[in-house]
Design a protein around this motif. Sequence first.
Motif, mmCIF file in Angstrom:
data_model
loop_
_atom_site.group_PDB
_atom_site.id
_atom_site.type_symbol
_atom_site.label_atom_id
_atom_site.label_comp_id
_atom_site.label_asym_id
_atom_site.label_seq_id
_atom_site.Cartn_x
_atom_site.Cartn_y
_atom_site.Cartn_z
ATOM 1 N N PHE A 49 0.771 -1.118 -0.002
ATOM 2 C CA PHE A 49 0.033 -0.020 -0.091
ATOM 3 C C PHE A 49 0.805 1.486 0.094
ATOM 4 O O PHE A 49 0.392 2.351 0.430
ATOM 5 C CB PHE A 49 -0.899 0.115 1.049
ATOM 6 N N ALA A 54 2.557 3.676 -5.864
ATOM 7 C CA ALA A 54 1.281 3.700 -6.504
ATOM 8 C C ALA A 54 1.484 4.206 -7.777
ATOM 9 O O ALA A 54 0.381 4.338 -8.462
ATOM 10 C CB ALA A 54 0.497 4.719 -5.813
ATOM 11 N N ARG A 88 -5.963 0.305 -0.301
ATOM 12 C CA ARG A 88 -6.437 0.735 -1.960
ATOM 13 C C ARG A 88 -7.456 0.302 -2.447
ATOM 14 O O ARG A 88 -7.940 -0.705 -2.232
ATOM 15 C CB ARG A 88 -4.931 -0.198 -2.622
ATOM 16 N N ASP A 89 -7.921 1.464 -2.818
ATOM 17 C CA ASP A 89 -9.729 1.297 -3.248
ATOM 18 C C ASP A 89 -10.227 0.749 -2.196
ATOM 19 O O ASP A 89 -11.085 -0.457 -2.569
ATOM 20 C CB ASP A 89 -9.327 0.599 -4.580
ATOM 21 N N TRP A 98 -9.958 5.423 0.364
ATOM 22 C CA TRP A 98 -8.655 5.452 -0.170
ATOM 23 C C TRP A 98 -8.919 4.936 -1.656
ATOM 24 O O TRP A 98 -9.689 4.069 -2.151
ATOM 25 C CB TRP A 98 -8.084 4.088 0.627
ATOM 26 N N ALA A 100 -5.929 4.261 -5.088
ATOM 27 C CA ALA A 100 -4.710 4.235 -5.693
ATOM 28 C C ALA A 100 -3.648 4.677 -4.550
ATOM 29 O O ALA A 100 -2.858 5.177 -4.903
ATOM 30 C CB ALA A 100 -4.554 5.165 -6.931
ATOM 31 N N GLY A 101 -3.914 4.074 -3.298
ATOM 32 C CA GLY A 101 -2.933 4.368 -2.175
ATOM 33 C C GLY A 101 -3.012 5.737 -1.627
ATOM 34 O O GLY A 101 -2.227 6.052 -0.707
#
Length: 189
Positions: A49, A54, A88-89, A98, A100-101
């Motif tokens: 993460f 990213a 992430r997502d 969250w 894309a990080g």
Amino acid sequence: MAGPDFLSTHRRQRRYRKPIRPTRGVGAIRWITPVMALGFLGTLAALQFSPALADGAKADGLAVRAAPVMPGGRHAARFGFCHSGGGRDCVVDGDTFWFAGEKYRIADIDTPETHPARCAEEAALGKAATRRLQAWLNAGSFSLESAGRDGDRYGRKLRIVTRGGASVGDVLVGEGLARRWEGARRPWC
């Protein structure tokens, strides 16, 4: 013949002569396995993460997935729920997610708290707002528009999230799951 001084000195000396017990092998270090496992999992999560990785950077020769950007600055992903910390997502609550990080806070609304809620009504509304935000984000591509300030004091990026010109904030306010952001939080209980 020994007097009282001899006995008290003798007892005082014996008190500090306790035998050293040998450790019991594996049982004495039973704690090390869970500690090592948690350390390993924490390292994996940090690498997976990491915001620094990213945007398509390489980690140990492996390409890392970048945030999908569609024409017109639109974004798309499959969002789950964040069960701990970051990710992430995933959706944290009704106004935080969250992607894309990076952690985002929807700038034009305020939703009930879920971590922790202050009363049962706030908990129910917060859970409903969280589920609704997840469903909205998963329904199609969206845009992240500047809200004046780039971030808040918690390190979240402040953005207005839109699809087809309509803000997700408008949707949540219209459904009674959020209220317009007025510059400060107000209680929901």
